[in-house]
Design a protein around this motif. Structure first.
Motif, PDB file in Angstrom:
ATOM      1  N   GLN A   1     -16.845   8.993  22.052  1.00  7.00           N
ATOM      2  CA  GLN A   1     -15.804   9.857  21.891  1.00  7.00           C
ATOM      3  C   GLN A   1     -14.277   9.631  22.282  1.00  7.00           C
ATOM      4  O   GLN A   1     -14.147   9.156  23.352  1.00  7.00           O
ATOM      5  N   ALA A   2     -13.609   9.315  21.392  1.00  4.59           N
ATOM      6  CA  ALA A   2     -11.957   9.033  21.610  1.00  4.59           C
ATOM      7  C   ALA A   2     -11.420  10.213  21.771  1.00  4.59           C
ATOM      8  O   ALA A   2     -11.697  11.365  21.460  1.00  4.59           O
ATOM      9  N   SER A   3     -10.363  10.161  22.985  1.00  2.00           N
ATOM     10  CA  SER A   3      -9.566  11.201  23.228  1.00  2.00           C
ATOM     11  C   SER A   3      -8.029  10.466  23.652  1.00  2.00           C
ATOM     12  O   SER A   3      -7.893   9.263  23.870  1.00  2.00           O
ATOM     13  N   GLY A   4      -7.167  11.389  24.042  1.00  4.51           N
ATOM     14  CA  GLY A   4      -5.934  10.538  24.593  1.00  4.51           C
ATOM     15  C   GLY A   4      -4.817  10.553  23.405  1.00  4.51           C
ATOM     16  O   GLY A   4      -3.805  10.319  23.856  1.00  4.51           O
ATOM     17  N   GLY A   5      -5.046  10.925  22.192  1.00  2.63           N
ATOM     18  CA  GLY A   5      -3.942  10.969  21.407  1.00  2.63           C
ATOM     19  C   GLY A   5      -3.005  12.114  21.362  1.00  2.63           C
ATOM     20  O   GLY A   5      -3.310  13.230  22.242  1.00  2.63           O
ATOM     21  N   GLY A   6      -2.001  12.185  20.489  1.00  2.00           N
ATOM     22  CA  GLY A   6      -0.908  13.165  20.742  1.00  2.00           C
ATOM     23  C   GLY A   6       0.421  12.733  20.133  1.00  2.00           C
ATOM     24  O   GLY A   6       0.402  11.677  19.319  1.00  2.00           O
TER      25      GLY A   6
ATOM     26  N   SER B   1       5.890   1.208  24.384  1.00  2.00           N
ATOM     27  CA  SER B   1       6.755   0.822  23.399  1.00  2.00           C
ATOM     28  C   SER B   1       6.371   1.382  22.110  1.00  2.00           C
ATOM     29  O   SER B   1       6.453   0.483  21.020  1.00  2.00           O
ATOM     30  N   LEU B   2       6.034   2.500  21.781  1.00  2.00           N
ATOM     31  CA  LEU B   2       5.547   3.124  20.653  1.00  2.00           C
ATOM     32  C   LEU B   2       6.394   3.243  19.519  1.00  2.00           C
ATOM     33  O   LEU B   2       7.537   3.543  20.046  1.00  2.00           O
ATOM     34  N   LYS B   3       5.939   2.930  18.245  1.00  2.00           N
ATOM     35  CA  LYS B   3       7.046   3.027  17.194  1.00  2.00           C
ATOM     36  C   LYS B   3       6.495   3.952  16.195  1.00  2.00           C
ATOM     37  O   LYS B   3       5.041   4.176  16.165  1.00  2.00           O
ATOM     38  N   PRO B   4       7.314   4.418  15.251  1.00  2.00           N
ATOM     39  CA  PRO B   4       6.702   5.460  14.212  1.00  2.00           C
ATOM     40  C   PRO B   4       5.636   4.687  13.459  1.00  2.00           C
ATOM     41  O   PRO B   4       5.013   5.592  13.176  1.00  2.00           O
ATOM     42  N   GLU B   5       5.748   3.628  13.254  1.00  2.00           N
ATOM     43  CA  GLU B   5       4.992   2.711  12.419  1.00  2.00           C
ATOM     44  C   GLU B   5       3.383   2.770  13.013  1.00  2.00           C
ATOM     45  O   GLU B   5       2.305   2.430  12.365  1.00  2.00           O
ATOM     46  N   ASP B   6       3.198   3.150  14.294  1.00  2.00           N
ATOM     47  CA  ASP B   6       2.068   3.153  15.080  1.00  2.00           C
ATOM     48  C   ASP B   6       1.196   4.558  14.727  1.00  2.00           C
ATOM     49  O   ASP B   6       0.237   4.682  15.179  1.00  2.00           O
ATOM     50  N   THR B   7       1.915   5.456  14.247  1.00  3.24           N
ATOM     51  CA  THR B   7       1.419   6.657  14.002  1.00  3.24           C
ATOM     52  C   THR B   7       0.100   6.421  13.133  1.00  3.24           C
ATOM     53  O   THR B   7       0.435   5.732  11.779  1.00  3.24           O
TER      54      THR B   7
ATOM     55  N   GLY C   1       1.723  -7.552  22.826  1.00  2.00           N
ATOM     56  CA  GLY C   1       2.879  -7.645  23.900  1.00  2.00           C
ATOM     57  C   GLY C   1       3.058  -6.077  24.191  1.00  2.00           C
ATOM     58  O   GLY C   1       3.940  -5.611  25.176  1.00  2.00           O
ATOM     59  N   ARG C   2       2.742  -4.874  23.401  1.00  2.00           N
ATOM     60  CA  ARG C   2       2.795  -3.718  23.635  1.00  2.00           C
ATOM     61  C   ARG C   2       1.614  -2.712  23.991  1.00  2.00           C
ATOM     62  O   ARG C   2       1.524  -1.894  24.700  1.00  2.00           O
ATOM     63  N   PHE C   3       0.470  -3.238  23.466  1.00  2.00           N
ATOM     64  CA  PHE C   3      -0.882  -2.553  23.444  1.00  2.00           C
ATOM     65  C   PHE C   3      -1.823  -3.487  24.539  1.00  2.00           C
ATOM     66  O   PHE C   3      -1.522  -4.643  24.381  1.00  2.00           O
TER      67      PHE C   3
ATOM     68  N   GLY D   1       7.796   5.738  23.832  1.00  7.24           N
ATOM     69  CA  GLY D   1       6.998   6.236  24.772  1.00  7.24           C
ATOM     70  C   GLY D   1       5.659   5.454  24.813  1.00  7.24           C
ATOM     71  O   GLY D   1       5.434   4.657  24.394  1.00  7.24           O
ATOM     72  N   SER D   2       4.712   6.102  25.684  1.00  6.74           N
ATOM     73  CA  SER D   2       3.535   5.583  25.926  1.00  6.74           C
ATOM     74  C   SER D   2       2.385   6.772  25.729  1.00  6.74           C
ATOM     75  O   SER D   2       2.434   7.812  26.002  1.00  6.74           O
ATOM     76  N   LEU D   3       1.015   6.144  25.440  1.00  8.62           N
ATOM     77  CA  LEU D   3       0.082   6.954  25.512  1.00  8.62           C
ATOM     78  C   LEU D   3      -1.264   6.016  25.965  1.00  8.62           C
ATOM     79  O   LEU D   3      -1.162   4.760  25.575  1.00  8.62           O
TER      80      LEU D   3
END
Length: 125
Positions: A4-9, A84-90, A65-67, A15-17
């Motif tokens: 069960q995955a959670s924590g997205g948004g 250090s999230l980027k739009p391409e991480d969507t 280096g980010r995740f 920012g960070s998640l």
């Protein structure tokens, strides 16, 4: 065993998640675990993986280096800290288990035989 995955948004760029993947069952600690992600219309791609013991990790070049992937076997949970999230991480992020849990952790989808339902991560620019 179920995952069960959670924590997205929704988060702004930079920012960070932290994603979590909770596993039912008592054999989680013997599984290698991985995170993958998928954008509509594209193939699912590898993000990170961790050995059953937590002693070895592998990352896609795009997130190094980010995740950070980690696990708590006492809680049957694997985490993905994303900074250090980027739009391409969507993407929709999936956790997966390599139930065989032998050898090195792998970055190939076919190595994983149990999948969670996915959690959406959206990074705005």
């Amino acid at each position: 065993v179920q995952l069960q995955a959670s924590g997205g948004g929704l988060v702004q760029a930079g920012g960070s998640l932290r994603l979590s993947c909770a596993a039912s069952g008592r054999t989680f600690s013997s599984y290698h675990m991985g995170w993958f992600r998928q954008v509509p219309g594209k193939e699912r791609e590898f993000v990170a993986a961790i050995r059953w013991s937590g002693g070895s990790t592998v990352y896609a070049d795009s997130v190094k280096g980010r995740f950070t992937i980690s696990r708590d076997n006492a809680k049957n949970t694997v985490y993905l800290q994303m900074n250090s999230l980027k739009p391409e991480d969507t993407a929709v992020y999936y956790c997966a288990a390599d139930k065989l849990g032998t050898g090195n952790v792998r970055d190939r989808e076919y190595a994983y035989d149990l999948w969670g339902q996915g959690t959406q991560v959206t990074v705005s620019s």
